[in-house]
Every structure is written in C-alpha cells, then in structure tokens.
Design a protein around this motif. Structure first.
Motif, PDB file in Angstrom:
ATOM      1  N   ASP A   1       0.831  -1.208   0.000  1.00 51.94           N
ATOM      2  CA  ASP A   1       0.000   0.000   0.000  1.00 51.94           C
ATOM      3  C   ASP A   1       0.865   1.257   0.000  1.00 51.94           C
TER       4      ASP A   1
ATOM      5  N   CYS B   1       0.555   7.054  -6.436  1.00 58.29           N
ATOM      6  CA  CYS B   1      -0.665   7.868  -6.504  1.00 58.29           C
ATOM      7  C   CYS B   1      -0.361   9.334  -6.212  1.00 58.29           C
TER       8      CYS B   1
ATOM      9  N   SER C   1      -5.993   8.649  -8.140  1.00 57.03           N
ATOM     10  CA  SER C   1      -6.486   7.812  -7.055  1.00 57.03           C
ATOM     11  C   SER C   1      -5.911   6.403  -7.194  1.00 57.03           C
ATOM     12  N   ARG C   2      -6.003   5.671  -6.120  1.00 59.87           N
ATOM     13  CA  ARG C   2      -5.530   4.286  -6.132  1.00 59.87           C
ATOM     14  C   ARG C   2      -6.338   3.459  -7.136  1.00 59.87           C
ATOM     15  N   GLU C   3      -7.642   3.682  -7.161  1.00 64.50           N
ATOM     16  CA  GLU C   3      -8.501   2.966  -8.099  1.00 64.50           C
ATOM     17  C   GLU C   3      -8.067   3.231  -9.546  1.00 64.50           C
ATOM     18  N   ALA C   4      -7.772   4.500  -9.837  1.00 65.13           N
ATOM     19  CA  ALA C   4      -7.330   4.857 -11.194  1.00 65.13           C
ATOM     20  C   ALA C   4      -6.003   4.199 -11.524  1.00 65.13           C
TER      21      ALA C   4
ATOM     22  N   LEU D   1      -4.810   1.414 -10.473  1.00 68.56           N
ATOM     23  CA  LEU D   1      -4.925  -0.040 -10.612  1.00 68.56           C
ATOM     24  C   LEU D   1      -5.752  -0.461 -11.830  1.00 68.56           C
ATOM     25  N   THR D   2      -6.405   0.484 -12.492  1.00 67.62           N
ATOM     26  CA  THR D   2      -7.238   0.150 -13.646  1.00 67.62           C
ATOM     27  C   THR D   2      -6.764   0.904 -14.885  1.00 67.62           C
TER      28      THR D   2
END
Length: 133
Positions: free
Chosen positions: A110, A117, A123-126, A128-129
């Motif tokens: 993390d 990040c 963002s973390r979501e961005a 990772l995708t």
C-alpha cells in the motif's frame, strides 16, 4: 536574435499565450520580449506531442494485453518517463522497471502504491485500472 526579429507566428501550441524570450536591443543589451510563437517551434512541439500520444496508446495496448502493468500507461499519460518518475517518486529507476511487470506490480505494498498515486496525482482505483479507450 535582434528584438525586431523575434517570431510572432501566433502558434496554436501557445494557446493564445505569449512566451518570454530574450533578444538584443538597439544598444546590444539583452531584453525580454514577448513572442506569440514560431512556426518551426510549433511544428517540432506538435511532433513531440504526437510521439508521446503514440507511446501512451502503445502502453495502454500493452497493459490491456497484460504485457506491462497499468503503471506503464499512467506514467506516460501524465508525461513521465522512468527517470523523471524516479526523481519525483523517490523510487530507483530499476525499481520502477520492476514495477512495470504485472506480477510485481500486483504485489506492491500500500505504501508503494500510495507513493505512485501521490506522484501521479491519481487515485488508487485509477492507478490499478485502465481506461476503456
């Protein structure tokens, strides 16, 4: 370059802004002069931007195939290369190269993901995708 020779080609890459350049005045002293662009500079800039966009699209395709991690795409989409990302994030270049491998990236802590990040301002979501194109 003499003050009266400073290009004023209204470059679209300047987006209506002016750039400060230095030119020689009548007395032979350097003076700041505003320029609205130079056609040759504009052409070179556009070629560089087109090349970066091509690299970014290729990284996206590679990431979608699973050849590289999503970091490869996000790094280029935000105009970083490995040396600049290393300087901004505090990672060594060899670490970033390892993190571009999907298997290694999937196991990042993390803390390391958060450093990316923060550096990339996403963002973390961005991170990772991938975008769907």
């Amino acid at each position: 370059m003499k003050k009266h020779d400073v290009p004023q080609d209204n470059s679209k890459t300047y987006q209506g802004q002016n750039k400060l350049v230095y030119a020689v005045d009548e007395r032979g002293h350097y003076e700041g002069v505003k320029s609205s662009g130079w056609e040759v500079e504009s052409f070179a800039t556009q070629m560089a931007v087109d090349d970066l966009n091509e690299q970014t699209n290729e990284a996206l395709a590679q990431a979608q195939r699973g050849d590289v991690s999503p970091l490869a795409y996000h790094m280029l989409a935000r105009r970083f290369d490995i040396p600049t990302l290393a300087g901004a994030s505090g990672f060594f270049q060899w670490q970033i190269k390892r993190h571009l491998r999907p298997a290694v990236f999937a196991k990042l802590s993390d803390n390391k993901l958060n450093r990316y990040c923060d550096t990339l301002k996403i963002s973390r979501e961005a991170l990772l995708t991938l975008p769907s194109q």
